[in-house]
Every structure is written in structure tokens, then in C-alpha cells.
Motif scaffolding. Sequence first.
Motif, PDB file in Angstrom:
ATOM      1  N   VAL A  58     -19.932  47.162  12.610  1.00 34.33           N
ATOM      2  CA  VAL A  58     -20.740  47.941  12.566  1.00 34.33           C
ATOM      3  C   VAL A  58     -21.901  47.983  13.582  1.00 34.33           C
ATOM      4  N   VAL A  59     -21.424  46.762  14.036  1.00 34.90           N
ATOM      5  CA  VAL A  59     -22.996  46.599  15.138  1.00 34.90           C
ATOM      6  C   VAL A  59     -22.182  47.724  16.537  1.00 34.90           C
ATOM      7  N   SER A  60     -20.526  47.979  16.301  1.00 35.19           N
ATOM      8  CA  SER A  60     -20.766  49.432  17.699  1.00 35.19           C
ATOM      9  C   SER A  60     -20.651  50.678  17.120  1.00 35.19           C
ATOM     10  N   ARG A  61     -21.087  50.884  15.934  1.00 38.38           N
ATOM     11  CA  ARG A  61     -21.720  51.843  14.959  1.00 38.38           C
ATOM     12  C   ARG A  61     -22.801  52.231  14.958  1.00 38.38           C
ATOM     13  N   ILE A  62     -23.642  51.220  15.082  1.00 33.96           N
ATOM     14  CA  ILE A  62     -25.265  50.911  15.464  1.00 33.96           C
ATOM     15  C   ILE A  62     -25.543  51.859  16.655  1.00 33.96           C
ATOM     16  N   LYS A  63     -24.755  50.437  17.482  1.00 31.84           N
ATOM     17  CA  LYS A  63     -25.057  50.543  19.150  1.00 31.84           C
ATOM     18  C   LYS A  63     -24.691  52.671  19.187  1.00 31.84           C
ATOM     19  N   ASP A  64     -24.039  52.685  18.907  1.00 35.72           N
ATOM     20  CA  ASP A  64     -23.557  54.818  19.213  1.00 35.72           C
ATOM     21  C   ASP A  64     -24.297  55.709  17.769  1.00 35.72           C
ATOM     22  N   GLN A  65     -24.606  55.003  17.042  1.00 34.99           N
ATOM     23  CA  GLN A  65     -25.773  55.868  16.192  1.00 34.99           C
ATOM     24  C   GLN A  65     -24.952  56.542  14.922  1.00 34.99           C
ATOM     25  N   THR A  66     -23.258  56.487  14.899  1.00 32.09           N
ATOM     26  CA  THR A  66     -22.445  56.564  13.380  1.00 32.09           C
ATOM     27  C   THR A  66     -22.906  56.097  12.368  1.00 32.09           C
ATOM     28  N   VAL A  67     -22.877  54.716  12.337  1.00 31.35           N
ATOM     29  CA  VAL A  67     -23.365  54.034  11.362  1.00 31.35           C
ATOM     30  C   VAL A  67     -23.780  54.378   9.905  1.00 31.35           C
ATOM     31  N   ILE A  68     -24.763  56.087  10.040  1.00 27.55           N
ATOM     32  CA  ILE A  68     -25.037  56.561   9.095  1.00 27.55           C
ATOM     33  C   ILE A  68     -23.955  57.209   7.959  1.00 27.55           C
ATOM     34  N   GLU A  69     -22.941  57.672   9.228  1.00 23.27           N
ATOM     35  CA  GLU A  69     -21.383  58.312   8.994  1.00 23.27           C
ATOM     36  C   GLU A  69     -20.531  57.413   7.919  1.00 23.27           C
ATOM     37  N   TYR A  70     -20.918  56.417   8.014  1.00 22.17           N
ATOM     38  CA  TYR A  70     -19.748  55.884   6.865  1.00 22.17           C
ATOM     39  C   TYR A  70     -20.933  54.697   5.953  1.00 22.17           C
ATOM     40  N   ALA A  71     -19.459  53.939   5.023  1.00 19.36           N
ATOM     41  CA  ALA A  71     -19.845  52.884   3.699  1.00 19.36           C
ATOM     42  C   ALA A  71     -19.433  51.755   3.751  1.00 19.36           C
ATOM     43  N   TYR A  72     -19.469  50.757   3.590  1.00 24.09           N
ATOM     44  CA  TYR A  72     -18.377  49.684   3.748  1.00 24.09           C
ATOM     45  C   TYR A  72     -18.130  49.689   2.317  1.00 24.09           C
ATOM     46  N   ASP A  73     -16.645  49.819   1.926  1.00 28.86           N
ATOM     47  CA  ASP A  73     -15.635  49.694   1.340  1.00 28.86           C
ATOM     48  C   ASP A  73     -15.587  47.994   0.726  1.00 28.86           C
ATOM     49  N   PRO A  74     -15.630  47.330  -0.263  1.00 23.89           N
ATOM     50  CA  PRO A  74     -15.410  45.506  -0.702  1.00 23.89           C
ATOM     51  C   PRO A  74     -14.501  45.897  -0.966  1.00 23.89           C
ATOM     52  N   ALA A  75     -13.767  46.764  -1.476  1.00 24.45           N
ATOM     53  CA  ALA A  75     -12.347  46.979  -2.874  1.00 24.45           C
ATOM     54  C   ALA A  75     -11.019  46.576  -0.889  1.00 24.45           C
ATOM     55  N   SER A  76     -11.402  47.599  -0.114  1.00 21.23           N
ATOM     56  CA  SER A  76     -10.841  47.675   1.234  1.00 21.23           C
ATOM     57  C   SER A  76     -10.619  47.296   2.166  1.00 21.23           C
ATOM     58  N   ALA A  77     -12.168  46.029   2.336  1.00 19.62           N
ATOM     59  CA  ALA A  77     -12.455  45.373   3.361  1.00 19.62           C
ATOM     60  C   ALA A  77     -12.825  46.227   4.592  1.00 19.62           C
ATOM     61  N   ALA A  78     -13.427  47.320   4.492  1.00 13.48           N
ATOM     62  CA  ALA A  78     -13.405  48.287   5.443  1.00 13.48           C
ATOM     63  C   ALA A  78     -14.637  49.240   5.319  1.00 13.48           C
ATOM     64  N   LEU A  79     -14.624  49.895   6.347  1.00 17.62           N
ATOM     65  CA  LEU A  79     -15.878  50.517   6.450  1.00 17.62           C
ATOM     66  C   LEU A  79     -15.261  52.142   6.374  1.00 17.62           C
ATOM     67  N   MET A  80     -15.372  52.832   5.183  1.00 20.18           N
ATOM     68  CA  MET A  80     -14.820  54.028   4.639  1.00 20.18           C
ATOM     69  C   MET A  80     -16.181  55.591   5.100  1.00 20.18           C
ATOM     70  N   ARG A  81     -15.790  56.839   5.448  1.00 20.74           N
ATOM     71  CA  ARG A  81     -16.636  58.006   5.100  1.00 20.74           C
ATOM     72  C   ARG A  81     -17.045  57.842   4.399  1.00 20.74           C
ATOM     73  N   PRO A  82     -17.558  58.545   3.663  1.00 23.37           N
ATOM     74  CA  PRO A  82     -18.453  58.647   1.713  1.00 23.37           C
ATOM     75  C   PRO A  82     -16.873  59.608   1.519  1.00 23.37           C
ATOM     76  N   THR A  83     -16.737  60.670   1.674  1.00 24.75           N
ATOM     77  CA  THR A  83     -15.721  61.458   1.382  1.00 24.75           C
ATOM     78  C   THR A  83     -14.634  61.219   1.293  1.00 24.75           C
ATOM     79  N   GLU A  84     -14.083  59.597   1.798  1.00 22.32           N
ATOM     80  CA  GLU A  84     -12.738  58.974   2.230  1.00 22.32           C
ATOM     81  C   GLU A  84     -12.053  58.653   0.556  1.00 22.32           C
ATOM     82  N   GLY A  85     -13.476  58.082   0.096  1.00 18.90           N
ATOM     83  CA  GLY A  85     -13.282  56.705  -0.998  1.00 18.90           C
ATOM     84  C   GLY A  85     -13.076  57.675  -2.384  1.00 18.90           C
TER      85      GLY A  85
END
Length: 85
Positions: A58-85
Motif C-alpha cells: 500500500v505504501v508503494s502504491r501511495i508513492k506511485d499514486q496507484t492505490v486508488i485502483e485497489y481495495a483491501y480484501d481481508p478474506a484473502s489478506a491481499a490487495l485486489m482491483r475492485p473487478t477481481e473480487g
Amino acid sequence: VEIVATYKLFNIDRAKLEALLHRFFSAARLDVEIPDRFGRPVKPREWFLVPLHVIDEVVSRIKDQTVIEYAYDPASAALMRPTEG
């Protein structure tokens, strides 16, 4: 408390960063109530169950400004693009 990681971010408003992280990880907020030193119940709002490698990402994605393309999925403990979930 043990510090396990530190990050350097520049030109970012701290209050906005904190609000972003709270929103981003809201689904992983620990739902717990504990007594304070006077015995009154307290529900911490800043405790999240998130693996360190996800926070690093997430910190890396904040730095490169791509964090808005992702959401955190607690079930998989991973970042997902909203269309992946």
C-alpha cells in the motif's frame, strides 16, 4: 508496542494520509472492546489486522499514486482491483 517498519513519504498531508489508510483498511479494523485504566470500555479505532507485506504494498502504491485502483480484501489478506473480487 514494537516498531516493525517505518516509511518515508514526502509532500503528503499527514491527516489526509491517515484518513486514506483508515478508509482503505476499514474492513480489517479489529472489532474489540477493552477497559481503559478506569475500567471504562474503549473501542480502538486504529487497530487493523493487516499483514506487513500488504502495508508495504500500500505504501508503494501511495508513492506511485496507484492505490486508488485497489481495495483491501481481508478474506484473502491481499490487495485486489475492485473487478477481481
